[in-house]
Structures are given as C-alpha cells and as structure tokens.
Motif scaffolding. Structure first.
Motif, PDB file in Angstrom:
ATOM      1  N   TYR A 155      -3.173   1.968   9.233  1.00 31.91           N
ATOM      2  CA  TYR A 155      -3.555   1.855   7.823  1.00 31.91           C
ATOM      3  C   TYR A 155      -4.365   3.079   7.416  1.00 31.91           C
ATOM      4  CZ  TYR A 155      -8.376   0.395   8.991  1.00 31.91           C
ATOM      5  OH  TYR A 155      -9.662   0.355   9.451  1.00 31.91           O
ATOM      6  N   ASN A 204       1.109   1.541  -1.376  1.00 30.92           N
ATOM      7  CA  ASN A 204       0.151   0.781  -2.177  1.00 30.92           C
ATOM      8  C   ASN A 204       0.099  -0.654  -1.658  1.00 30.92           C
ATOM      9  OD1 ASN A 204      -1.526  -0.246  -4.140  1.00 30.92           O
ATOM     10  ND2 ASN A 204      -0.166   0.181  -5.854  1.00 30.92           N
ATOM     11  N   GLN A 263     -13.686  -7.295  -2.499  1.00 33.33           N
ATOM     12  CA  GLN A 263     -12.427  -6.843  -3.081  1.00 33.33           C
ATOM     13  C   GLN A 263     -11.734  -5.908  -2.102  1.00 33.33           C
ATOM     14  OE1 GLN A 263     -12.627  -5.347  -7.034  1.00 33.33           O
ATOM     15  NE2 GLN A 263     -13.810  -7.074  -7.818  1.00 33.33           N
ATOM     16  N   ALA A 264     -10.547  -6.289  -1.679  1.00 41.40           N
ATOM     17  CA  ALA A 264      -9.796  -5.481  -0.711  1.00 41.40           C
ATOM     18  C   ALA A 264      -9.402  -4.153  -1.343  1.00 41.40           C
ATOM     19  CB  ALA A 264      -8.556  -6.223  -0.246  1.00 41.40           C
ATOM     20  N   PRO A 265      -9.596  -3.040  -0.626  1.00 42.51           N
ATOM     21  CA  PRO A 265      -9.233  -1.725  -1.164  1.00 42.51           C
ATOM     22  C   PRO A 265      -7.739  -1.452  -1.036  1.00 42.51           C
ATOM     23  CG  PRO A 265     -10.089  -1.484   1.045  1.00 42.51           C
ATOM     24  CD  PRO A 265     -10.202  -2.946   0.719  1.00 42.51           C
ATOM     25  N   GLN A 266      -7.258  -0.468  -1.776  1.00 43.57           N
ATOM     26  CA  GLN A 266      -5.872  -0.028  -1.659  1.00 43.57           C
ATOM     27  C   GLN A 266      -5.697   0.702  -0.339  1.00 43.57           C
ATOM     28  OE1 GLN A 266      -4.494   2.497  -4.839  1.00 43.57           O
ATOM     29  NE2 GLN A 266      -2.600   3.006  -3.813  1.00 43.57           N
ATOM     30  N   LYS A 282      -2.474  -4.043  -0.156  1.00 42.74           N
ATOM     31  CA  LYS A 282      -3.792  -4.668  -0.029  1.00 42.74           C
ATOM     32  C   LYS A 282      -3.689  -5.839   0.940  1.00 42.74           C
ATOM     33  CE  LYS A 282      -6.024  -3.394  -4.352  1.00 42.74           C
ATOM     34  NZ  LYS A 282      -6.832  -3.860  -5.499  1.00 42.74           N
ATOM     35  N   CYS A 294       2.228  -5.591  -1.004  1.00 40.57           N
ATOM     36  CA  CYS A 294       2.551  -4.204  -1.337  1.00 40.57           C
ATOM     37  C   CYS A 294       3.254  -4.168  -2.689  1.00 40.57           C
ATOM     38  CB  CYS A 294       3.469  -3.596  -0.273  1.00 40.57           C
ATOM     39  SG  CYS A 294       2.871  -3.773   1.422  1.00 40.57           S
ATOM     40  N   PHE A 304      -0.256  -8.560   4.011  1.00 37.63           N
ATOM     41  CA  PHE A 304      -0.424  -7.468   3.053  1.00 37.63           C
ATOM     42  C   PHE A 304       0.517  -7.675   1.868  1.00 37.63           C
ATOM     43  CE2 PHE A 304      -1.516  -5.654   7.170  1.00 37.63           C
ATOM     44  CZ  PHE A 304      -2.685  -4.941   6.907  1.00 37.63           C
ATOM     45  N   VAL A 336      -4.344  -9.323   1.712  1.00 41.84           N
ATOM     46  CA  VAL A 336      -4.648 -10.490   0.890  1.00 41.84           C
ATOM     47  C   VAL A 336      -5.015 -11.712   1.729  1.00 41.84           C
ATOM     48  CG1 VAL A 336      -3.271  -9.708  -1.055  1.00 41.84           C
ATOM     49  CG2 VAL A 336      -2.177 -11.075   0.733  1.00 41.84           C
ATOM     50  N   THR A 384     -10.638  -5.585   4.257  1.00 46.03           N
ATOM     51  CA  THR A 384     -10.927  -6.706   3.359  1.00 46.03           C
ATOM     52  C   THR A 384     -11.933  -6.365   2.276  1.00 46.03           C
ATOM     53  OG1 THR A 384     -12.715  -7.549   4.771  1.00 46.03           O
ATOM     54  CG2 THR A 384     -10.480  -8.394   5.194  1.00 46.03           C
TER      55      THR A 384
END
Length: 199
Positions: free
Chosen positions: A16, A128, A104-107, A130, A157, A155, A132, A86
């Motif tokens: 990642y 792109n 808030q999960a980052p990109q 995250k 996407c 994830f 989840v 996460t």
C-alpha cells in the motif's frame, strides 16, 4: 514455440502507498509498504446497468463502473500499518493502537502480483483505495492447527480523475504481464498517471 499459459495460481507482493496529494492534476504516492504473508485476494467490480428507450425499443444499453471491492487475507499485520490504513492513532511508547468513531481512512494506492502458470506474473495497480473494514477472527491454538488466524482487509476502490491535455479520464487500475521476477520492481512505485499514460 508454444505460448505460455496465462492461468493465475498465486498472490503475493501486496503493497500500500499513502497518497499525499490527489487533485486530478497532481498525484503524489508516498513510500510503498510491503505487507508480509499475502494469502488471498477476491475482486468484485460493481457496475450499474442502464437501458435507454427509443423508437419503441432500446436505443442504447450498457453499464457504468461504480467501484471495486478488494478483500485481502494476510497472515500478519502490525499495529503501525493498521493505523496508517485506518486513520487511527498509534502510540509507539506503550505500543497501543487507539481507534475512535471519528477516524477517517486515508486514500491509498495498492499494488500486488499473481503468479502465472507458464511463469512470470500478472501485476496490478489500484490508484484510489480506502480500507473500509478489517477483522481477525480468532481460534484457540488447538483449533488453529498448522494455520494462523488471518487478517481480512476490505478495500473500496474507485476511479480517480486524471486531467490530460485532450481529455479527462477516470483511471480504475492498470494491469501488466511480466516474464520474470526481475519485473516485480514495477510494483514498488506508482506514477503520476496524468492524461492517457496510466502506466
């Protein structure tokens, strides 16, 4: 010479990348992080079908891409990596991961490989994504046997907007075949993906 078989029989080299900037024009991936012990990856694309009536029949029909759900099973996971994916907080002094309802999960960018039957690999990049959801279902040692309690990472996407000189595109993923393990370096970086390049 017979063509090499393209069947896929493996999953490895899962990485990642924290995305530090993505405004359509500029796209800046951070340093790749390799997650050890990749086991399984399921891929589910979601598309919305449409039909446009016309002239007492169907004028046009098709489907629009919405998102891709990647479910990744992996043997081990550090608390630092969980925090990075996460958006939770990791404190190294007591070695604690603190999660809250406001995280808030980052990109992220994602890359991974699938071993092919005839040798070589099929490589994947997602631009792109995250995280989840994640979980680790636990079993007693005797029930686990010669296994481990795997982590399951989910994830979501979606496509990312790229502004080219002549058109706007929405990049979902890039897939590449290589003949030998020397080409696996492709997974260690993600380019800017501007315009029509996407490579």
């Amino acid at each position: 010479m017979a063509e090499k078989k393209k069947g896929l029989k493996g999953f490895s080299n899962f990485r990642y990348f924290p995305i530090t900037k993505d405004d359509g024009k500029d796209y800046t991936p951070g340093t790749a992080v390799l997650l050890v012990g990749a086991r399984q990856c399921t891929v589910e694309d979601t598309r919305n079908d449409y039909k446009i009536p016309g002239d007492d029949g169907i004028y046009d029909q098709g489907s629009d891409y919405e998102s891709t759900l990647l479910t990744v099973n992996i043997n081990e996971m550090t608390l630092q990596d969980l925090a990075a994916m996460t958006g939770a907080t990791y404190d190294s002094t007591p070695a604690e991961l603190s999660e809250s309802d406001l995280d808030q999960a980052p990109q992220l960018g994602l890359t991974f490989a699938a071993l092919m039957l005839g040798g070589g690999y099929r490589l994947y990049r997602y631009y792109n994504a995250k995280l989840v959801g994640y979980k680790a279902d636990l079993r007693a040692k005797l029930d686990t046997g010669n296994e481990v309690n795997q982590y399951q990472l989910t994830f979501l996407c979606i496509a990312r907007k790229t502004l080219g000189a002549s058109e706007t595109k929405y990049m979902i993923r890039t897939t590449k075949d290589i003949d030998s393990a020397t080409g696996l370096t492709w997974l260690e970086t993600i380019p800017a993906v501007v315009g029509t390049s996407g490579s």
